[in-house]
Design a protein around this motif. Structure first.
Motif, PDB file in Angstrom:
ATOM      1  N   GLU A  64      -0.094 -10.038  -9.086  1.00 41.70           N
ATOM      2  CA  GLU A  64      -0.189  -9.030 -10.168  1.00 41.70           C
ATOM      3  C   GLU A  64      -1.194  -7.920 -10.167  1.00 41.70           C
ATOM      4  O   GLU A  64      -0.927  -6.612 -10.564  1.00 41.70           O
ATOM      5  N   HIS A  65      -2.397  -8.077  -9.887  1.00 43.20           N
ATOM      6  CA  HIS A  65      -3.526  -7.339  -9.916  1.00 43.20           C
ATOM      7  C   HIS A  65      -3.934  -6.589  -8.687  1.00 43.20           C
ATOM      8  O   HIS A  65      -4.268  -5.462  -8.551  1.00 43.20           O
ATOM      9  N   THR A  66      -4.127  -7.470  -7.672  1.00 48.38           N
ATOM     10  CA  THR A  66      -4.255  -6.754  -6.307  1.00 48.38           C
ATOM     11  C   THR A  66      -3.159  -6.143  -5.619  1.00 48.38           C
ATOM     12  O   THR A  66      -3.524  -5.451  -4.612  1.00 48.38           O
ATOM     13  N   LEU A  67      -1.921  -6.544  -5.991  1.00 49.82           N
ATOM     14  CA  LEU A  67      -0.818  -6.018  -5.290  1.00 49.82           C
ATOM     15  C   LEU A  67      -0.580  -6.645  -3.853  1.00 49.82           C
ATOM     16  O   LEU A  67       0.390  -6.142  -3.207  1.00 49.82           O
ATOM     17  N   LEU A  68      -1.326  -7.285  -3.312  1.00 55.79           N
ATOM     18  CA  LEU A  68      -1.418  -8.084  -2.125  1.00 55.79           C
ATOM     19  C   LEU A  68      -0.132  -9.280  -2.145  1.00 55.79           C
ATOM     20  O   LEU A  68      -0.168  -9.975  -3.003  1.00 55.79           O
ATOM     21  N   CYS A  69       0.482  -9.162  -0.962  1.00 59.50           N
ATOM     22  CA  CYS A  69       1.534 -10.267  -0.706  1.00 59.50           C
ATOM     23  C   CYS A  69       0.836 -11.696  -0.812  1.00 59.50           C
ATOM     24  O   CYS A  69      -0.099 -11.615  -0.304  1.00 59.50           O
ATOM     25  N   GLU A  71       1.649 -14.172   0.709  1.00 59.13           N
ATOM     26  CA  GLU A  71       1.602 -15.037   1.977  1.00 59.13           C
ATOM     27  C   GLU A  71       0.870 -14.363   2.956  1.00 59.13           C
ATOM     28  O   GLU A  71       0.037 -14.789   3.885  1.00 59.13           O
ATOM     29  N   CYS A  72       1.070 -13.054   3.169  1.00 61.94           N
ATOM     30  CA  CYS A  72       0.606 -12.189   4.230  1.00 61.94           C
ATOM     31  C   CYS A  72      -0.363 -11.187   3.877  1.00 61.94           C
ATOM     32  O   CYS A  72      -0.998 -10.469   4.890  1.00 61.94           O
ATOM     33  N   GLY A  73      -0.571 -10.837   2.762  1.00 59.05           N
ATOM     34  CA  GLY A  73      -1.723 -10.000   2.314  1.00 59.05           C
ATOM     35  C   GLY A  73      -1.256  -8.695   2.437  1.00 59.05           C
ATOM     36  O   GLY A  73      -2.169  -7.638   2.058  1.00 59.05           O
ATOM     37  N   THR A  74      -0.146  -8.293   2.677  1.00 58.44           N
ATOM     38  CA  THR A  74       0.204  -6.803   2.594  1.00 58.44           C
ATOM     39  C   THR A  74       0.365  -6.298   1.207  1.00 58.44           C
ATOM     40  O   THR A  74       0.883  -6.999   0.452  1.00 58.44           O
ATOM     41  N   PRO A  75      -0.262  -5.052   1.120  1.00 57.92           N
ATOM     42  CA  PRO A  75      -0.149  -4.433  -0.279  1.00 57.92           C
ATOM     43  C   PRO A  75       1.496  -4.111  -0.346  1.00 57.92           C
ATOM     44  O   PRO A  75       1.841  -3.588   0.440  1.00 57.92           O
ATOM     45  N   ILE A  76       1.832  -4.376  -1.683  1.00 54.16           N
ATOM     46  CA  ILE A  76       3.171  -3.993  -2.136  1.00 54.16           C
ATOM     47  C   ILE A  76       3.366  -3.457  -3.179  1.00 54.16           C
ATOM     48  O   ILE A  76       2.664  -3.882  -4.306  1.00 54.16           O
ATOM     49  N   ALA A  77       3.981  -2.333  -3.480  1.00 52.25           N
ATOM     50  CA  ALA A  77       3.929  -1.747  -5.051  1.00 52.25           C
ATOM     51  C   ALA A  77       4.857  -2.460  -5.912  1.00 52.25           C
ATOM     52  O   ALA A  77       5.712  -3.087  -5.498  1.00 52.25           O
ATOM     53  N   HIS A  78       4.478  -2.484  -7.375  1.00 55.22           N
ATOM     54  CA  HIS A  78       5.362  -3.182  -8.012  1.00 55.22           C
ATOM     55  C   HIS A  78       6.906  -2.524  -8.071  1.00 55.22           C
ATOM     56  O   HIS A  78       7.139  -1.310  -7.744  1.00 55.22           O
ATOM     57  N   ASP A  79       7.829  -3.239  -7.992  1.00 44.79           N
ATOM     58  CA  ASP A  79       9.151  -2.822  -7.868  1.00 44.79           C
ATOM     59  C   ASP A  79      10.086  -2.956  -9.435  1.00 44.79           C
ATOM     60  O   ASP A  79      10.293  -4.213  -9.494  1.00 44.79           O
ATOM     61  N   VAL A  96     -18.808  -3.011   3.455  1.00 47.31           N
ATOM     62  CA  VAL A  96     -18.583  -1.605   3.406  1.00 47.31           C
ATOM     63  C   VAL A  96     -17.046  -1.439   3.472  1.00 47.31           C
ATOM     64  O   VAL A  96     -16.413  -2.101   4.274  1.00 47.31           O
ATOM     65  N   PRO A  97     -16.469  -0.839   2.401  1.00 47.62           N
ATOM     66  CA  PRO A  97     -14.808  -0.808   2.378  1.00 47.62           C
ATOM     67  C   PRO A  97     -14.366  -0.101   3.799  1.00 47.62           C
ATOM     68  O   PRO A  97     -14.860   0.961   4.090  1.00 47.62           O
ATOM     69  N   VAL A  98     -13.269  -0.710   4.409  1.00 42.16           N
ATOM     70  CA  VAL A  98     -12.625  -0.179   5.551  1.00 42.16           C
ATOM     71  C   VAL A  98     -11.483   0.922   5.033  1.00 42.16           C
ATOM     72  O   VAL A  98     -10.754   0.563   3.992  1.00 42.16           O
ATOM     73  N   GLN A  99     -11.657   1.934   5.578  1.00 41.34           N
ATOM     74  CA  GLN A  99     -10.810   3.008   4.761  1.00 41.34           C
ATOM     75  C   GLN A  99      -9.389   3.084   5.575  1.00 41.34           C
ATOM     76  O   GLN A  99      -8.795   3.961   5.425  1.00 41.34           O
ATOM     77  N   ALA A 100      -9.480   2.424   6.519  1.00 40.23           N
ATOM     78  CA  ALA A 100      -8.104   2.361   7.331  1.00 40.23           C
ATOM     79  C   ALA A 100      -7.085   2.182   6.486  1.00 40.23           C
ATOM     80  O   ALA A 100      -6.944   1.359   5.778  1.00 40.23           O
ATOM     81  N   ALA A 101      -6.051   3.132   6.894  1.00 40.71           N
ATOM     82  CA  ALA A 101      -4.828   2.964   6.048  1.00 40.71           C
ATOM     83  C   ALA A 101      -3.869   1.898   6.162  1.00 40.71           C
ATOM     84  O   ALA A 101      -4.053   1.404   7.615  1.00 40.71           O
ATOM     85  N   VAL A 102      -3.116   1.371   5.146  1.00 41.18           N
ATOM     86  CA  VAL A 102      -2.449   0.252   5.236  1.00 41.18           C
ATOM     87  C   VAL A 102      -1.147   0.562   5.307  1.00 41.18           C
ATOM     88  O   VAL A 102      -0.683   1.494   4.364  1.00 41.18           O
ATOM     89  N   SER A 103      -0.383  -0.102   5.818  1.00 41.49           N
ATOM     90  CA  SER A 103       1.241   0.449   6.000  1.00 41.49           C
ATOM     91  C   SER A 103       2.098   0.015   4.479  1.00 41.49           C
ATOM     92  O   SER A 103       1.805  -1.153   4.446  1.00 41.49           O
ATOM     93  N   PRO A 104       2.543   1.064   4.325  1.00 42.87           N
ATOM     94  CA  PRO A 104       3.382   0.642   2.700  1.00 42.87           C
ATOM     95  C   PRO A 104       4.639  -0.153   3.078  1.00 42.87           C
ATOM     96  O   PRO A 104       5.399  -0.234   2.147  1.00 42.87           O
ATOM     97  N   GLU A 105       4.902  -0.415   4.333  1.00 45.11           N
ATOM     98  CA  GLU A 105       6.074  -0.933   4.565  1.00 45.11           C
ATOM     99  C   GLU A 105       6.358  -2.318   4.176  1.00 45.11           C
ATOM    100  O   GLU A 105       5.171  -2.904   3.816  1.00 45.11           O
ATOM    101  N   ASP A 106       7.380  -2.718   3.573  1.00 42.89           N
ATOM    102  CA  ASP A 106       7.528  -4.090   3.043  1.00 42.89           C
ATOM    103  C   ASP A 106       7.294  -5.082   3.880  1.00 42.89           C
ATOM    104  O   ASP A 106       7.939  -5.278   5.089  1.00 42.89           O
TER     105      ASP A 106
END
Ligand SMILES: [Zn+2]
Ligand SMILES: [Zn+2]
Ligand SMILES: [Zn+2]
Length: 407
Positions: free
Chosen positions: A38-43, A45-53, A20-30
């Protein structure tokens, strides 16, 4: 047997807990790292989501390329074009759903106004039977129907993009979810009364479906032949888009995507504090319950200095993580460096980016994404139950055989 049933239920509960997907917000901080998937946007190394820059159309974190702009719109595209469209104002009657809700009444009517942009050559086109796509464009901050026209060069932008062939000629209806003073039954929205914003953004879904769309699409030459027939609006959903800035983006999500997905398939959410609206449901749930209606494209835009930035990005990352949208396939998040909460610079740049993405793929009635998380959970649960029954039956049979052999 009871014990076995107990373990089967335990296994099912564990599977649900895992999937069941966890709806907890992830921090957009870099994160401190440089590369993301390219597809999941996850770092990586550490799995933090990062927007395309995007710098010069290339992402600094991955191999993805784009035509989206992350700066202000080229001034030549906001200057007047001699092939100019027209803007018509219309008064229309609608039930005042918010007033009804607030006062516990039914059948309260009010008159509201909308602006409608008609492209250059519309009269001749319509006379020749040409059908036009329609964008419903919503204002920010409880503003009225003049907001986009007053604060941005939206009319010139549309004229130029059409003249340049960047988009097909289009009709743009600009209504508002907000009520004029006195139309809210003495319950005008104030800072102290922000709950009403949720009602306005939510109940506009009914006004849109019952009054705004039927008004626009029976008056003008659109793809709907009978705009008062829901089946006809459903059949033409890939010719209908909704977008908005700030609260208008929240309205697009709640009133458009969440409550009218059967009659819209393109969406634009510009600088919206998704995390501040109380009626927002998880996108994966909306799609699971959508009876097969999917998203042809969902454009998201924001700026790094925008007050809504931190309330928008975690939602986008969650929609990607839960498989509700596919980044750079049927959705995008365009982050504009240094841009703030300004419709005249950031909002209009998002509109410029979003328009060419609308009315292109057009899979009306078809689901754009594959199996939802919920579908996968159900499939796994069914497989587990079948396996459990099979194991139990085999064991039972072999026990029986053993006992028989012993006799
Ligand atoms: Zn990292
Ligand atoms: Zn990237
Ligand atoms: Zn509420």
């Amino acid at each position: 047997m009871v014990k076995r049933l107990g373990s089967v239920i335990l296994v099912l509960v564990m599977i649900f807990a895992i999937f069941v997907p966890v709806q907890a917000a992830v921090s957009p901080e870099d994160c401190p790292h440089e590369k993301h998937d390219e597809h999941t946007l996850l770092c990586n190394e550490c799995g933090t989501p990062i927007a395309h820059d995007y710098v010069d159309g290339k992402c600094t974190h991955c191999a993805s390329k784009t035509n989206f702009i992350v700066t202000e719109v080229d001034p030549k595209r906001t200057a007047e074009n001699e092939k100019a469209g027209t803007v018509v104002s219309h008064d229309y009657d609608t039930r005042a759903y918010v007033t009804e809700e607030k006062l516990g009444l039914t059948d309260v009517f009010t008159q509201k106004r909308m602006n409608v942009y008609l492209p250059y050559g519309y009269e001749e086109g319509a006379a020749a039977g040409k059908q036009y796509n329609v964008l419903y464009l919503l204002p920010g901050g409880m503003a009225n129907e003049d907001f986009w026209l007053d604060k941005t060069a939206v009319k010139n932008l549309l004229d130029n993009m059409i003249a340049e062939g960047l988009i097909e000629p289009i009709i743009v209806a600009m209504p508002t979810y907000a009520y004029r003073e006195g139309q809210f039954g003495g319950h005008e929205v104030t800072i102290d009364n922000p709950g009403d914003i949720d009602l306005l953004l939510d109940l506009f879904a009914l006004e849109l479906r019952e009054y705004v769309i039927p008004f626009v699409e029976s008056k003008y030459s659109t793809y709907a032949d009978n705009a008062n027939d829901i089946a006809n609006l459903q059949a033409t959903r890939s010719h209908r888009a909704m977008a908005g800035f700030s609260a208008g983006g929240g309205c697009t999500y709640i009133s458009g995507l969440q409550n009218n997905l059967d009659i819209f398939s393109y969406f634009g959410i510009f600088s919206s504090s998704m995390g501040r609206y109380n009626h927002v449901l998880p996108l994966a749930d909306i799609l699971s319950d959508s009876e097969g209606y999917g998203i042809d494209y969902m454009y998201n835009g924001n700026g790094t200095k925008d007050s809504s930035y931190e309330y928008h990005l975690p939602y986008y990352f969650d929609w990607v993580a839960t498989g509700a949208i596919d980044d750079n396939v049927n959705a995008c998040l365009v982050v504009k460096p240094e841009m703030d909460h300004n419709i005249g610079t950031s909002g209009i740049a998002d509109l410029y980016n979003a328009l060419p993405m609308f009315f292109v793929t057009g899979k009306a009635g078809a689901r754009s994404n594959g199996l939802s998380t919920r579908d996968i959970i159900i499939i796994i649960a069914v497989v587990v139950v079948i396996l459990a029954i099979a194991v139990f039956t085999l064991k039972h049979l072999s026990d029986k055989k053993k006992r028989k052999d012993q006799v």
